[in-house]
Each structure stands twice: as structure tokens, then as C-alpha cells.
Design an enzyme around this catalytic site. Structure first.
Site, mmCIF file in Angstrom:
data_model
loop_
_atom_site.group_PDB
_atom_site.id
_atom_site.type_symbol
_atom_site.label_atom_id
_atom_site.label_comp_id
_atom_site.label_asym_id
_atom_site.label_seq_id
_atom_site.Cartn_x
_atom_site.Cartn_y
_atom_site.Cartn_z
ATOM 1 N N VAL A 128 -9.372 -0.809 4.872
ATOM 2 C CA VAL A 128 -9.707 -0.310 6.545
ATOM 3 C C VAL A 128 -8.396 -0.794 7.393
ATOM 4 C CG1 VAL A 128 -11.295 -0.901 8.347
ATOM 5 C CG2 VAL A 128 -11.952 -0.830 5.882
ATOM 6 N N ASP A 167 0.924 -1.361 -0.214
ATOM 7 C CA ASP A 167 -0.070 -0.060 0.104
ATOM 8 C C ASP A 167 0.804 1.329 0.069
ATOM 9 O OD1 ASP A 167 -2.567 1.245 0.153
ATOM 10 O OD2 ASP A 167 -2.545 1.314 2.140
ATOM 11 N N HIS A 168 0.263 2.268 -0.647
ATOM 12 C CA HIS A 168 0.982 3.387 -0.594
ATOM 13 C C HIS A 168 2.539 3.665 -0.973
ATOM 14 C CE1 HIS A 168 -2.456 5.925 0.524
ATOM 15 N NE2 HIS A 168 -2.737 5.120 1.415
ATOM 16 N N HIS A 224 -7.668 9.288 5.656
ATOM 17 C CA HIS A 224 -7.158 8.060 6.512
ATOM 18 C C HIS A 224 -7.325 8.401 8.135
ATOM 19 C CE1 HIS A 224 -4.510 7.520 3.015
ATOM 20 N NE2 HIS A 224 -4.824 6.097 2.941
ATOM 21 N N GLY A 225 -7.208 7.532 8.906
ATOM 22 C CA GLY A 225 -7.232 7.710 10.295
ATOM 23 C C GLY A 225 -8.593 7.845 10.816
HETATM 24 P P1 13P Z 1 -7.994 3.904 7.566
HETATM 25 O O1 13P Z 1 -6.703 3.795 8.554
HETATM 26 O O2 13P Z 1 -8.645 5.208 7.929
HETATM 27 O O3 13P Z 1 -8.960 2.884 7.601
HETATM 28 O O4 13P Z 1 -7.436 3.899 6.036
HETATM 29 C C1 13P Z 1 -6.757 2.897 5.718
HETATM 30 C C2 13P Z 1 -6.040 2.989 4.265
HETATM 31 O O5 13P Z 1 -6.836 3.713 3.597
HETATM 32 C C3 13P Z 1 -4.704 2.627 3.998
HETATM 33 O O6 13P Z 1 -4.286 2.888 2.782
#
Ligand code: 13P
Length: 232
Positions: free
Chosen positions: A176, A29-30, A125-126
Site C-alpha cells: 500500500v 520493492d520492484h 498501482h496508483g
Molecule cells: P499502490 O500505490 O497502488 O498502493 O501500490 C503500491 C505497490 O504495490 C508498491 O509496489
């Protein structure tokens, strides 16, 4: 990366995926740099995200194309992002939300030929500061113009109703994380004090699994296996 170094956690994830009895992707991810994306691909990740959303559009397109070409060498699928998802998972950065433009999303998907597109429609996020207000009008518009599956980051704190509406309008992957962290902390706090480490460990795993299951039920994705495990 600070909390789970790729060279340690990555091989464990791939090994677990090989034993899975349902189709799984091991997703990076990212990804921000070619070095880390290559490292993930070398370990055996089946899917990468290159996040160039902080760059101007032209640079995001050029860099995404470059990372997509690298991923293809490994047979991995590619997600990229346009617009800007707000916040950050560990709360260390507070990025503002920049809503994805429909024209840019269309152009981006055509030019980069990626497999999935992460968009910003008010998601963050968060922990959300207030009730998340998703721009379903924009999602609908983007879904009409863009042929590939759309991705919603910042899934924690979004209501079941909004998840369903998002899925109805083309969201096909939902990220999530924070709510799983909360599920683990709350469950462990309630169950404490522990008499031994092993029951603590089992509680952590069960709490994480419980949150995943709850989300699968909300997404109506339970029991919808279609293909064989890509890792077999
Ligand atoms: P959350 O931590 O807000 O659920 O987001 C997760 C996310 O998008 C990871 O790329």
C-alpha cells in the site's frame, strides 16, 4: 528512486529497523537491475523484489534465479512477479493488467525457488480508474497450485471486503503506497496553514502512521508478532 535516492534513504531505513521493537523487514520493492539490488543488499536490506514481469517468461525465470542467488549470499529473502500489475504509483506509466496464468505461476515458483510471489489478478498501482475487480477465481486456483506466500501489489483503493477475501485465498503481503500519500496530503491540507515547520512535520508522520494503522486493522494483523526482530 528520483524522490528518495537509495544511498541516502536506505541506511536510514536500516538504522530505524535496528531500533524497532517488532519484527520488521526492510524491503527493496520492484528492483529492476542487478546493480540496484546489490546496492540495497550492501546497505543491509533484508528482503528484495526482483521485478522481471515485463520480460518474456523464460527471461523472467533466468533473471529471477540470478537475483535470488545474489540475495541468498546476503541472507535476504526474495519476491518476484509474474503476470503484470497495471498502472504506476506516480501515474507516469499506464501499464495494462495481464492476469497471471496458474500454470506459469506454478512453474515459476518451482523453478526460481523464491520466497514470495507477486501476482496480477486485476490489481493496479496508483489510483484505480473504476472499482477494482479482482479475479478471486484465479487467486484461488493459483493458491491451490503454488506453495509459497502470495503478494498483492496496488493495495490502495481495494475494499476491506476484498482485502479479507484476498487474505482468505492466500495473499500474505499487501503493498500500500498511494493511499498513504493521499492520507498525508489531505491531512496536511486540512491542518494548513502551519505556524512552524515542526508541527507540519509531525502532522505528516501522524497521517502516514494513521493510514498504516487503518490497513493493519483491515488486514487483522494488529498484535500478531511471532518472532524476534531480525535486526537485533
Ligand atoms: P499502490 O500505490 O497502488 O498502493 O501500490 C503500491 C505497490 O504495490 C508498491 O509496489
Amino acid at each position: 528512486m528520483n524522490h528518495s535516492p537509495l544511498h541516502l534513504i536506505g541506511p536510514v531505513m536500516v538504522a530505524a529497523a535496528k531500533k524497532a521493537t517488532v519484527p520488521v523487514a526492510v524491503h527493496f520493492d520492484h528492483g529492476l537491475t542487478e546493480e540496484k539490488i546489490r546496492e540495497a543488499l550492501e546497505i543491509g536490506f533484508s528482503s528484495i523484489m526482483y521485478d522481471g514481469s515485463h520480460h518474456p517468461l523464460e527471461i523472467n525465470i533466468t533473471e529471477t534465479k540470478k537475483m535470488a542467488a545474489i540475495a541468498r549470499e546476503y541472507g535476504a529473502t526474495v519476491e518476484a512477479e509474474i503476470g503484470q500489475v497495471g498502472g504506476s504509483e506516480d501515474g507516469s506509466v499506464d501499464l495494462e493488467v495481464l492476469i497471471t496464468s496458474t500454470e506459469e505461476a506454478k512453474m515459476f515458483a518451482v523453478e526460481t525457488k523464491i520466497d514470495a510471489l507477486a501476482i496480477a489478478i486485476g490489481n493496479a498501482h496508483g489510483v484505480y480508474k473504476g472499482e477494482p475487480k479482482l479475479r478471486f477465481d484465479r487467486l484461488e486456483e493459483i493458491n491451490r497450485e503454488v506453495d509459497i506466500p502470495l503478494v498483492l501489489h496496488g493495495g490502495s483503493g481495494i475494499s476491506e471486503k476484498d482485502f479479507r477475501t484476498s487474505i482468505h485465498h492466500g495473499i500474505r503481503k499487501i503493498n500500500v503506497a498511494t493511499s498513504t500519500f493521499h492520507s498525508v496530503i489531505n491531512t496536511v491540507n486540512e491542518a494548513a496553514p502551519f505556524k512552524d515547520y515542526f508541527s507540519y512535520h509531525e502532522t505528516v508522520i501522524a497521517a502516514a502512521a494513521e493510514n498504516v494503522k487503518r490497513h493493519m486493522e483491515m488486514f487483522q494483523s494488529v498484535g500478531r508478532v511471532k518472532e524476534d526482530n531480525v535486526y537485533v
